[in-house]
Design a protein around this motif. Structure first.
Motif, PDB file in Angstrom:
ATOM      1  N   LEU A   3       9.723  10.099   4.276  1.00  0.00           N
ATOM      2  CA  LEU A   3       8.559   9.451   4.793  1.00  0.00           C
ATOM      3  C   LEU A   3       8.114   9.546   5.973  1.00  0.00           C
ATOM      4  O   LEU A   3       6.989   9.747   6.419  1.00  0.00           O
ATOM      5  N   ALA A   4       9.306   8.821   7.322  1.00  0.00           N
ATOM      6  CA  ALA A   4       8.434   9.421   8.446  1.00  0.00           C
ATOM      7  C   ALA A   4       7.987  11.177   9.377  1.00  0.00           C
ATOM      8  O   ALA A   4       6.556  10.617   9.887  1.00  0.00           O
ATOM      9  N   GLU A   5       8.397  11.522   8.569  1.00  0.00           N
ATOM     10  CA  GLU A   5       8.054  12.727   8.490  1.00  0.00           C
ATOM     11  C   GLU A   5       6.834  13.502   7.898  1.00  0.00           C
ATOM     12  O   GLU A   5       5.555  13.775   9.286  1.00  0.00           O
ATOM     13  N   ASN A   6       6.524  13.053   6.892  1.00  0.00           N
ATOM     14  CA  ASN A   6       4.835  13.222   6.217  1.00  0.00           C
ATOM     15  C   ASN A   6       3.898  12.431   7.191  1.00  0.00           C
ATOM     16  O   ASN A   6       3.267  12.481   6.939  1.00  0.00           O
TER      17      ASN A   6
ATOM     18  N   SER B  13      17.990   9.125   3.569  1.00  0.00           N
ATOM     19  CA  SER B  13      16.673  10.317   3.444  1.00  0.00           C
ATOM     20  C   SER B  13      15.695   9.877   2.957  1.00  0.00           C
ATOM     21  O   SER B  13      14.847  10.890   3.725  1.00  0.00           O
ATOM     22  N   ALA B  14      15.209   9.373   1.891  1.00  0.00           N
ATOM     23  CA  ALA B  14      13.972   8.821   1.443  1.00  0.00           C
ATOM     24  C   ALA B  14      12.699   8.870   2.619  1.00  0.00           C
ATOM     25  O   ALA B  14      11.419   9.137   2.929  1.00  0.00           O
ATOM     26  N   LYS B  15      14.055   7.432   3.656  1.00  0.00           N
ATOM     27  CA  LYS B  15      13.018   6.851   4.535  1.00  0.00           C
ATOM     28  C   LYS B  15      12.440   7.977   5.892  1.00  0.00           C
ATOM     29  O   LYS B  15      11.890   8.038   6.798  1.00  0.00           O
TER      30      LYS B  15
ATOM     31  N   LYS C 269       5.441   4.853  -9.879  1.00  0.00           N
ATOM     32  CA  LYS C 269       4.937   4.288  -7.994  1.00  0.00           C
ATOM     33  C   LYS C 269       5.350   3.928  -7.357  1.00  0.00           C
ATOM     34  O   LYS C 269       4.893   3.483  -6.100  1.00  0.00           O
ATOM     35  N   GLY C 270       7.199   4.301  -6.933  1.00  0.00           N
ATOM     36  CA  GLY C 270       8.138   4.243  -6.464  1.00  0.00           C
ATOM     37  C   GLY C 270       9.114   5.102  -6.154  1.00  0.00           C
ATOM     38  O   GLY C 270       9.521   5.184  -7.317  1.00  0.00           O
ATOM     39  N   VAL C 271       9.787   4.678  -5.396  1.00  0.00           N
ATOM     40  CA  VAL C 271      10.632   5.706  -5.289  1.00  0.00           C
ATOM     41  C   VAL C 271      11.979   4.262  -4.169  1.00  0.00           C
ATOM     42  O   VAL C 271      11.471   3.812  -3.798  1.00  0.00           O
ATOM     43  N   ILE C 272      13.357   4.700  -4.419  1.00  0.00           N
ATOM     44  CA  ILE C 272      13.935   4.071  -3.724  1.00  0.00           C
ATOM     45  C   ILE C 272      14.743   4.507  -2.648  1.00  0.00           C
ATOM     46  O   ILE C 272      14.165   6.000  -2.493  1.00  0.00           O
ATOM     47  N   ALA C 273      14.342   3.280  -1.358  1.00  0.00           N
ATOM     48  CA  ALA C 273      14.354   3.692  -0.095  1.00  0.00           C
ATOM     49  C   ALA C 273      15.578   4.065   0.277  1.00  0.00           C
ATOM     50  O   ALA C 273      15.919   3.219   1.441  1.00  0.00           O
TER      51      ALA C 273
ATOM     52  N   TYR D   2       0.575  -1.662   0.243  1.00  0.00           N
ATOM     53  CA  TYR D   2       0.094  -0.274   0.322  1.00  0.00           C
ATOM     54  C   TYR D   2       1.281   1.228   0.285  1.00  0.00           C
ATOM     55  O   TYR D   2       2.315   1.342  -0.050  1.00  0.00           O
ATOM     56  N   LYS D   3       0.552   2.213  -0.055  1.00  0.00           N
ATOM     57  CA  LYS D   3       0.195   3.632  -0.515  1.00  0.00           C
ATOM     58  C   LYS D   3       1.775   4.428   0.932  1.00  0.00           C
ATOM     59  O   LYS D   3       1.357   3.533   2.309  1.00  0.00           O
ATOM     60  N   ASN D   4       2.804   5.008   0.543  1.00  0.00           N
ATOM     61  CA  ASN D   4       3.647   4.629   2.073  1.00  0.00           C
ATOM     62  C   ASN D   4       4.614   3.560   2.506  1.00  0.00           C
ATOM     63  O   ASN D   4       5.307   3.472   3.438  1.00  0.00           O
ATOM     64  N   ASP D   5       4.127   2.231   1.869  1.00  0.00           N
ATOM     65  CA  ASP D   5       5.299   1.091   2.387  1.00  0.00           C
ATOM     66  C   ASP D   5       6.245   0.833   1.967  1.00  0.00           C
ATOM     67  O   ASP D   5       6.621   1.196   1.095  1.00  0.00           O
ATOM     68  N   ILE D   6       6.521   0.501   3.104  1.00  0.00           N
ATOM     69  CA  ILE D   6       8.848   0.005   1.941  1.00  0.00           C
ATOM     70  C   ILE D   6       8.233  -1.596   2.055  1.00  0.00           C
ATOM     71  O   ILE D   6       8.294  -2.486   2.948  1.00  0.00           O
TER      72      ILE D   6
END
Length: 191
Positions: free
Chosen positions: A47-50, A42-44, A35-39, A14-18
């Motif tokens: 994601l946590a802040e969002n 910095s991306a993690k 549909k996705g970005v490399i985890a 689902y959205k925002n899953d790693i």
């Protein structure tokens, strides 16, 4: 390869899953299609802040999904399909068919959030509807033969005097048809 999903992908996450995927699938499909970005680290963090900022929005989305799921509680579908003598359907009952049947009941469900195997025979089956990653509903689907209902009704109805009279009338019209045939045969011979 770890990927952060930007949208729901049934069967993957689902959205925002790693999620862990094969490198080729991530590089050649998920990332180019958006549909996705490399985890990365910095991306993690982003994601946590969002997720922290959107916690109340996510709670509202989950509540809405639960409300939709509540509408499906107790719903059981009966789908009539054309069936051969061996019990195999002509064609198959799939997610689009289930979505149409739910729409007839007044419940709008996108066929893309329904998962099930294509049904190719008569029997009882289940369709899983994914409203949210924490809200899923199982809908029982019963496939029956379309002509079985007509055959049962015909067997239950006893022949009445009117139906016997119709049969007699049909047999009386048969000799008239033979007379027409003999007249047409004589006409070409006279020429």
């Amino acid at each position: 390869m770890e990927i952060i999903l930007k949208e729901d992908i049934i069967g993957l996450g689902y959205k925002n899953d790693i999620v862990n995927v094969k490198s080729g699938y991530g590089r050649n499909y998920l990332i180019p299609k958006g549909k996705g970005v490399i985890a990365s680290a910095s991306a993690k963090k982003i994601l946590a802040e969002n997720l922290k900022q959107q916690a109340h929005k996510l709670a509202a989305i989950k509540a809405e999904a639960e409300k939709k799921a509540e509408a499906l509680n107790g719903v059981a579908l009966v789908i009539a399909a054309k069936v051969s003598a061996t019990g195999v359907t002509y064609g198959s009952v799939n997610t689009a068919t289930v979505a149409e049947e739910l729409k007839k009941l007044g419940i709008e469900v996108d066929r893309k959030i329904i998962t099930m195997r294509d049904i190719k025979k008569v029997g009882d089956f289940e369709a899983l509807v994914h409203f949210h990653k924490e809200v899923e509903v199982v809908v029982p689907v019963k496939v029956v033969a379309e002509n079985a209902e007509v055959a049962v009704a015909a067997e239950e109805a006893p022949q009445t005097e009117a139906s016997q009279a119709e049969i007699a009338a049909a047999t009386e019209t048969a000799p008239v048809a033979e007379d027409v045939v003999t007249e047409t045969e004589e006409a070409p011979a006279a020429e």
